[in-house]
Design an enzyme around this catalytic site. Structure first.
Site, PDB file in Angstrom:
ATOM      1  N   GLU A  99       0.833  -1.203   0.000  1.00 22.80           N
ATOM      2  CA  GLU A  99       0.000   0.000   0.000  1.00 22.80           C
ATOM      3  C   GLU A  99       0.875   1.264   0.000  1.00 22.80           C
ATOM      4  O   GLU A  99       0.486   2.295  -0.545  1.00 22.80           O
ATOM      5  CB  GLU A  99      -0.901   0.022   1.246  1.00 22.80           C
TER       6      GLU A  99
ATOM      7  N   THR B 240      -6.115   0.558   2.187  1.00 24.85           N
ATOM      8  CA  THR B 240      -7.170   0.067   1.312  1.00 24.85           C
ATOM      9  C   THR B 240      -8.405  -0.309   2.125  1.00 24.85           C
ATOM     10  O   THR B 240      -8.342  -0.434   3.351  1.00 24.85           O
ATOM     11  CB  THR B 240      -6.681  -1.151   0.505  1.00 24.85           C
TER      12      THR B 240
ATOM     13  N   MET C 121      -9.454  -2.336   8.269  1.00 26.36           N
ATOM     14  CA  MET C 121      -9.000  -3.105   9.429  1.00 26.36           C
ATOM     15  C   MET C 121      -8.082  -2.305  10.345  1.00 26.36           C
ATOM     16  O   MET C 121      -7.483  -2.876  11.257  1.00 26.36           O
ATOM     17  CB  MET C 121      -8.300  -4.396   8.973  1.00 26.36           C
TER      18      MET C 121
ATOM     19  N   ASP D 114     -12.055  -3.798  -3.013  1.00 34.94           N
ATOM     20  CA  ASP D 114     -13.087  -4.829  -3.208  1.00 34.94           C
ATOM     21  C   ASP D 114     -14.443  -4.265  -2.837  1.00 34.94           C
ATOM     22  O   ASP D 114     -14.552  -3.354  -2.016  1.00 34.94           O
ATOM     23  CB  ASP D 114     -12.768  -6.066  -2.360  1.00 34.94           C
TER      24      ASP D 114
HETATM   25  N1  ADE Z   1      -9.127  -3.856   3.286  1.00 35.25           N
HETATM   26  C1  ADE Z   1      -9.366  -3.994   1.973  1.00 35.25           C
HETATM   27  N2  ADE Z   1     -10.564  -4.559   1.755  1.00 35.25           N
HETATM   28  C2  ADE Z   1     -11.104  -4.802   2.978  1.00 35.25           C
HETATM   29  C3  ADE Z   1     -12.315  -5.375   3.415  1.00 35.25           C
HETATM   30  N3  ADE Z   1     -13.234  -5.812   2.569  1.00 35.25           N
HETATM   31  N4  ADE Z   1     -12.523  -5.453   4.733  1.00 35.25           N
HETATM   32  C4  ADE Z   1     -11.605  -5.005   5.605  1.00 35.25           C
HETATM   33  N5  ADE Z   1     -10.444  -4.470   5.253  1.00 35.25           N
HETATM   34  C5  ADE Z   1     -10.188  -4.345   3.936  1.00 35.25           C
END
Ligand code: ADE
Length: 234
Positions: free
Chosen positions: A12, A87, A174, A198
């Site tokens: 990242e 991210t 996270m 995502d």
């Molecule tokens: N980092 C990137 N995509 C994530 C997701 N779907 N949930 C938690 N942390 C993330």
């Protein structure tokens, strides 16, 4: 001005590290695994990039590592602003798309379920302050804003989704709330910059989608961070 980026994954941060030519300061946080990169920008800005570091060869992701890195960075670097760059997952139903980059206009935890007592429940959710210049920066740079919600898992259980929806969460990560929690204790402003890897409301397997889009999302994150640093250093 002292700016300290807190970033979980090397991937990242790498485009940003390469672009700004920040140099590693080996062993700065020893014995912690956190890694420090530094560059002096012009005459008045110190740019630091702090990575959570690695254990057994893999990047330390998640709240505990983010808290340790933020605490160490604040104590040793005395930043005027902490920036958590990384991210996230997001919802296409909210207009999100892969590699779209947002500023966080609020931040809370979505996976701390403490029933019964209102005070503990409120504490568990967090809802920490973000830097009060966030909105003006988003307007200046024409960036979208969204509410960050943080949990300890990449996947999303139905109870997580319920919590996210009840609280109008948009960007699932996270680390954000953990960084913001530590910043709130020290009264240091925090800016959240999140790039989407995502989509939480499609049928793709989250981990596969995350891995597939990590490089592109990190490139877009880098472009936005360059604009942010340019703006902040004036
Ligand atoms: N980092 C990137 N995509 C994530 C997701 N779907 N949930 C938690 N942390 C993330």
């Amino acid at each position: 001005m002292i700016i300290a980026y807190i970033v979980a994954m090397q991937a990242e941060a790498q485009p940003f590290i390469d672009n700004f030519g920040v140099q590693e300061v080996p062993g700065f946080f020893s014995p912690l695994p956190c890694r420090l990169y530094h560059a002096r920008m012009g005459s008045a800005t110190d740019l630091y990039v702090v990575l959570n570091g690695k254990v057994h060869g893999s990047d330390l992701i998640g709240c505990e590592s983010a808290s340790v890195a933020t605490q160490a960075a604040i104590q040793k670097l005395h930043p005027d602003l902490v920036i958590n760059s990384g991210t996230c997952g997001a919802f296409s139903s909210n207009g999100a798309d892969i590699a779209k980059v947002y500023l966080g206009n609020a931040v809370m935890f979505h996976d701390r379920r403490v029933p019964g007592d209102d005070e503990w429940g409120t504490q568990a959710l967090g809802n920490y302050p973000v830097w009060d210049g966030t909105k003006a920066l988003a307007e200046k740079l024409n960036l979208p804003m969204g509410k960050v919600t943080t949990g300890s898992s990449l996947d999303m259980q139905p109870c997580d989704l319920q919590m996210i929806k009840e609280n109008n969460g948009e960007l699932k990560d996270m680390e954000g709330a953990a960084v913001a929690f530590v910043c709130s204790l020290y009264n240091v402003p925090v800016l959240l910059v999140k790039s989407v890897t995502d989509l939480c409301d499609n049928s793709a397997e989250t981990y596969d989608e995350f891995k597939r889009n990590l490089a592109m999302a990190s490139e877009e994150l880098c472009k936005v961070n360059i604009r942010i640093v340019e703006e902040l250093k004036g």
